[in-house]
Design a protein around this motif. Structure first.
Motif, PDB file in Angstrom:
ATOM      1  N   ARG A  29       0.870  -1.183   0.000  1.00 25.78           N
ATOM      2  CA  ARG A  29       0.000   0.000   0.000  1.00 25.78           C
ATOM      3  C   ARG A  29       0.903   1.227   0.000  1.00 25.78           C
ATOM      4  O   ARG A  29       1.808   1.352   0.821  1.00 25.78           O
ATOM      5  CB  ARG A  29      -0.913   0.044   1.229  1.00 25.78           C
ATOM      6  N   CYS A  30       0.648   2.140  -0.922  1.00 25.87           N
ATOM      7  CA  CYS A  30       1.402   3.382  -0.985  1.00 25.87           C
ATOM      8  C   CYS A  30       1.026   4.262   0.197  1.00 25.87           C
ATOM      9  O   CYS A  30      -0.155   4.530   0.435  1.00 25.87           O
ATOM     10  CB  CYS A  30       1.093   4.101  -2.305  1.00 25.87           C
ATOM     11  N   HIS A  31       2.017   4.715   0.968  1.00 28.87           N
ATOM     12  CA  HIS A  31       1.744   5.589   2.111  1.00 28.87           C
ATOM     13  C   HIS A  31       1.430   7.023   1.680  1.00 28.87           C
ATOM     14  O   HIS A  31       0.875   7.789   2.459  1.00 28.87           O
ATOM     15  CB  HIS A  31       2.937   5.585   3.068  1.00 28.87           C
ATOM     16  N   ALA A  32       1.761   7.380   0.449  1.00 30.96           N
ATOM     17  CA  ALA A  32       1.498   8.743  -0.018  1.00 30.96           C
ATOM     18  C   ALA A  32       0.073   8.891  -0.554  1.00 30.96           C
ATOM     19  O   ALA A  32      -0.617   9.859  -0.235  1.00 30.96           O
ATOM     20  CB  ALA A  32       2.516   9.131  -1.088  1.00 30.96           C
ATOM     21  N   CYS A  33      -0.393   7.936  -1.376  1.00 33.29           N
ATOM     22  CA  CYS A  33      -1.708   8.097  -2.015  1.00 33.29           C
ATOM     23  C   CYS A  33      -2.685   6.966  -1.673  1.00 33.29           C
ATOM     24  O   CYS A  33      -3.858   7.049  -2.023  1.00 33.29           O
ATOM     25  CB  CYS A  33      -1.552   8.219  -3.528  1.00 33.29           C
ATOM     26  N   CYS A  44       5.439   3.613  -6.344  1.00 30.42           N
ATOM     27  CA  CYS A  44       4.006   3.584  -6.667  1.00 30.42           C
ATOM     28  C   CYS A  44       3.800   3.910  -8.147  1.00 30.42           C
ATOM     29  O   CYS A  44       4.278   4.934  -8.626  1.00 30.42           O
ATOM     30  CB  CYS A  44       3.276   4.610  -5.799  1.00 30.42           C
ATOM     31  N   PRO A  45       3.078   3.059  -8.880  1.00 34.86           N
ATOM     32  CA  PRO A  45       2.833   3.358 -10.290  1.00 34.86           C
ATOM     33  C   PRO A  45       1.871   4.532 -10.485  1.00 34.86           C
ATOM     34  O   PRO A  45       1.776   5.087 -11.576  1.00 34.86           O
ATOM     35  CB  PRO A  45       2.233   2.056 -10.839  1.00 34.86           C
ATOM     36  N   HIS A  46       1.166   4.935  -9.406  1.00 31.21           N
ATOM     37  CA  HIS A  46       0.209   6.044  -9.498  1.00 31.21           C
ATOM     38  C   HIS A  46       0.866   7.394  -9.215  1.00 31.21           C
ATOM     39  O   HIS A  46       0.674   8.345  -9.964  1.00 31.21           O
ATOM     40  CB  HIS A  46      -0.945   5.793  -8.522  1.00 31.21           C
ATOM     41  N   CYS A  47       1.658   7.474  -8.100  1.00 31.67           N
ATOM     42  CA  CYS A  47       2.215   8.785  -7.698  1.00 31.67           C
ATOM     43  C   CYS A  47       3.739   8.791  -7.621  1.00 31.67           C
ATOM     44  O   CYS A  47       4.328   9.809  -7.289  1.00 31.67           O
ATOM     45  CB  CYS A  47       1.611   9.224  -6.362  1.00 31.67           C
ATOM     46  N   GLN A  48       4.371   7.655  -7.872  1.00 34.08           N
ATOM     47  CA  GLN A  48       5.836   7.521  -7.902  1.00 34.08           C
ATOM     48  C   GLN A  48       6.491   7.546  -6.527  1.00 34.08           C
ATOM     49  O   GLN A  48       7.721   7.528  -6.421  1.00 34.08           O
ATOM     50  CB  GLN A  48       6.489   8.590  -8.814  1.00 34.08           C
ATOM     51  N   SER A  49       5.712   7.597  -5.449  1.00 35.16           N
ATOM     52  CA  SER A  49       6.311   7.607  -4.112  1.00 35.16           C
ATOM     53  C   SER A  49       6.997   6.273  -3.832  1.00 35.16           C
ATOM     54  O   SER A  49       6.536   5.217  -4.263  1.00 35.16           O
ATOM     55  CB  SER A  49       5.216   7.837  -3.063  1.00 35.16           C
TER      56      SER A  49
END
Ligand SMILES: [Zn+2]
Length: 142
Positions: A29-33, A44-49
């Motif tokens: 799970r991305c902690h940013a988004c 993260c493929p969505h926000c790059q975090s």
């Protein structure tokens, strides 16, 4: 008898396999988004975090697609031919490729499935999937 090849996880994927040894299915799970992802990826493929953690999921879903394999691609699987390899659409909105512990004639698109954990040895437990009985099954026991 030939032994099936076993996972040799990278540092990035080790948490997935460690959880499987404990009977838990986890994904990133991305902690940013907050986006969930599988297979393990450093960003993260969505926000790059690159800030992420493991989160446990139910291991329930439906068959998105599948193929019936008639040719054993490793000698250790010869006694399982034909076997089913499927893409499972998990309730948590990620997909996972798995072998299904079901005869090919039992498998259909959108069939409900659930994870189970196939312990091979102390170091290796494989998350695999099987057909899930309908949720109203416990109604019949009342
Ligand atoms: Zn993200």
């Amino acid at each position: 008898m030939n032994r099936a090849p076993l996972p040799d996880p990278s540092a990035l994927a080790e948490g997935f396999w460690a959880a499987a040894r404990q009977g838990r299915l986890v994904i990133q799970r991305c902690h940013a988004c907050g986006v969930l992802r599988h297979y393990p990826q450093p960003r993260c493929p969505h926000c790059q975090s690159s800030d992420w953690g493991w989160t446990e999921i139910t291991g329930r879903g439906v068959i998105h697609s599948f193929t019936v394999t008639h040719q054993a691609f490793h000698p250790s699987w010869a006694d399982r031919v034909p076997y089913v390899v499927a893409t499972v659409e998990l309730d948590d909105a990620v997909r996972m490729v798995t072998d299904l512990d079901e005869p090919a004639e039992m498998v259909a698109i959108d069939a409900p499935v659930e994870v189970f954990f196939d312990r091979i040895d102390d170091e290796h437990t494989l998350p695999r999937f099987r057909i899930r009985q309908p949720d109203n099954a416990d109604e019949q026991t009342r």
